[in-house]
Motif scaffolding. Structure first.
Motif, PDB file in Angstrom:
ATOM      1  N   VAL A  21       0.835  -1.203   0.000  1.00 34.29           N
ATOM      2  CA  VAL A  21       0.000   0.000   0.000  1.00 34.29           C
ATOM      3  C   VAL A  21       0.872   1.256   0.000  1.00 34.29           C
ATOM      4  O   VAL A  21       0.638   2.199  -0.765  1.00 34.29           O
ATOM      5  CB  VAL A  21      -0.950  -0.010   1.217  1.00 34.29           C
ATOM      6  N   GLU A  22       1.896   1.288   0.842  1.00 35.49           N
ATOM      7  CA  GLU A  22       2.734   2.484   0.963  1.00 35.49           C
ATOM      8  C   GLU A  22       3.539   2.767  -0.307  1.00 35.49           C
ATOM      9  O   GLU A  22       3.792   3.932  -0.639  1.00 35.49           O
ATOM     10  CB  GLU A  22       3.685   2.336   2.147  1.00 35.49           C
ATOM     11  N   THR A  24       2.598   2.069  -3.379  1.00 34.94           N
ATOM     12  CA  THR A  24       1.742   2.354  -4.527  1.00 34.94           C
ATOM     13  C   THR A  24       1.542   3.862  -4.681  1.00 34.94           C
ATOM     14  O   THR A  24       1.123   4.526  -3.741  1.00 34.94           O
ATOM     15  CB  THR A  24       0.363   1.682  -4.357  1.00 34.94           C
ATOM     16  N   ALA A  26      -0.632   6.096  -5.213  1.00 33.21           N
ATOM     17  CA  ALA A  26      -2.088   6.181  -5.312  1.00 33.21           C
ATOM     18  C   ALA A  26      -2.610   7.512  -4.800  1.00 33.21           C
ATOM     19  O   ALA A  26      -2.082   8.083  -3.849  1.00 33.21           O
ATOM     20  CB  ALA A  26      -2.725   5.044  -4.525  1.00 33.21           C
ATOM     21  N   ASP A  29      -8.600   5.120  -3.540  1.00 36.35           N
ATOM     22  CA  ASP A  29      -8.680   3.674  -3.306  1.00 36.35           C
ATOM     23  C   ASP A  29      -8.483   2.879  -4.593  1.00 36.35           C
ATOM     24  O   ASP A  29      -7.803   1.844  -4.612  1.00 36.35           O
ATOM     25  CB  ASP A  29     -10.051   3.302  -2.718  1.00 36.35           C
ATOM     26  N   ASP A  31      -6.743   3.274  -7.100  1.00 31.63           N
ATOM     27  CA  ASP A  31      -5.396   3.212  -7.660  1.00 31.63           C
ATOM     28  C   ASP A  31      -4.567   2.056  -7.095  1.00 31.63           C
ATOM     29  O   ASP A  31      -3.472   1.780  -7.589  1.00 31.63           O
ATOM     30  CB  ASP A  31      -4.648   4.521  -7.400  1.00 31.63           C
ATOM     31  N   HIS A  32      -5.075   1.402  -6.058  1.00 28.44           N
ATOM     32  CA  HIS A  32      -4.331   0.303  -5.427  1.00 28.44           C
ATOM     33  C   HIS A  32      -4.618  -1.025  -6.125  1.00 28.44           C
ATOM     34  O   HIS A  32      -5.643  -1.192  -6.787  1.00 28.44           O
ATOM     35  CB  HIS A  32      -4.694   0.199  -3.946  1.00 28.44           C
ATOM     36  N   CYS A  35      -6.215  -7.321  -4.220  1.00 34.79           N
ATOM     37  CA  CYS A  35      -5.474  -8.448  -3.652  1.00 34.79           C
ATOM     38  C   CYS A  35      -6.420  -9.409  -2.954  1.00 34.79           C
ATOM     39  O   CYS A  35      -7.476  -9.018  -2.472  1.00 34.79           O
ATOM     40  CB  CYS A  35      -4.460  -7.974  -2.610  1.00 34.79           C
ATOM     41  N   LEU A 221       4.224  -4.694  -7.769  1.00 41.42           N
ATOM     42  CA  LEU A 221       3.707  -3.487  -8.418  1.00 41.42           C
ATOM     43  C   LEU A 221       4.131  -3.427  -9.886  1.00 41.42           C
ATOM     44  O   LEU A 221       3.339  -3.061 -10.752  1.00 41.42           O
ATOM     45  CB  LEU A 221       4.175  -2.249  -7.664  1.00 41.42           C
ATOM     46  N   SER A 225       0.775  -3.765 -12.099  1.00 45.30           N
ATOM     47  CA  SER A 225       0.210  -2.436 -12.357  1.00 45.30           C
ATOM     48  C   SER A 225      -0.145  -2.232 -13.812  1.00 45.30           C
ATOM     49  O   SER A 225      -1.174  -1.639 -14.137  1.00 45.30           O
ATOM     50  CB  SER A 225       1.198  -1.352 -11.905  1.00 45.30           C
TER      51      SER A 225
END
Length: 235
Positions: A21-22, A24, A26, A29, A31-32, A35, A221, A225
């Motif tokens: 999360v950190e 990414t 983004a 929400d 943009d993550h 999972c 990522l 991505s």
């Protein structure tokens, strides 16, 4: 969808998700990465299995893999270094790519390493005995060293699993500094429990550490991505 074959241990899996999360870039929400997590805590101890002292983890690893496949995972990550001893066997049982944590670390080292100094390795005894890093990094021309007191590293890993992070951090900091003093240019945190204990180590030491958990998150990522962006454009 990224499938996370976790539970080895539970805190390390949560730490991997936090890194994902950190890292990414983004703004919202959406943009993550989507999972799904299998917190498969019943998988037998990997180090004990490699040392011939415990049950084979492969059946339980495969069962967790099938859960992720059934839930729609298209790419798999295992935030446990020692479990990668069974990476080849697992990959042979699925068409989904399983990202390799050592390859992710090797990519990081190739970008950040200066000179030809060996790298130190803080890892479980199972990872060391299996030669996971030594063999795979050697293909990139990178030599490894392990601490003289490997048992201290294992004590620290057990302490992290028990929640005694401060005590574990003292042991691991000493091991990392010893490897650096022996001539290693960087030290790889090659067990996903270890970065949790060293999160609050001093900034000077942290500059010399390569975090396998973070390297795997970055690899996820990169791998996931682009397909996600393409799917959003198509929608």
């Amino acid at each position: 969808m990224l499938g996370i074959l976790g539970g080895m241990g539970p805190m390390a899996t949560v730490d991997f998700l936090r890194r994902l999360v950190e890292l990414t870039p983004a703004l919202r929400d959406q943009d993550h990465l989507p999972c799904i997590v299998a917190q498969a805590t019943g998988i037998p101890d990997r180090t004990r299995a490699i040392l011939g002292e415990g049950s084979d983890p492969l059946p339980a690893l495969e069962a967790a893999l099938r859960q992720l496949e059934g839930a729609g995972a298209t790419c798999i990550a295992m935030p446990c270094n020692t479990a990668h001893h069974w990476h080849g066997a697992l990959q042979a049982r699925t068409t989904r790519p399983i990202l390799h944590i050592v390859d992710a670390v090797a990519d990081t080292l190739m970008r950040s390493r200066a000179g030809d100094a060996p790298v130190g390795l803080l890892a479980s005894t199972g990872t060391v005995q299996a030669g996971l890093y030594v063999e795979r990094l050697a293909r990139r021309g990178i030599a490894c060293r392990v601490p003289e007191d490997q048992e201290a590293v294992m004590r620290a890993i057990r302490l992290v699993k028990a929640g005694a992070l401060a005590e574990a951090g003292i042991l691991l900091s000493a091991s990392a500094r010893s490897l650096l003093a022996s001539g290693c240019g960087q030290v790889v945190l090659a067990c996903t429990e270890i970065p949790i204990a060293l999160r609050e180590s001093d900034p000077e030491l942290r500059l010399r550490l390569v975090d396998a958990t973070e390297a795997l998150a970055e690899a996820c990522l990169r791998a996931c991505s682009r397909p996600l962006a393409a799917a959003r454009l198509a929608a």
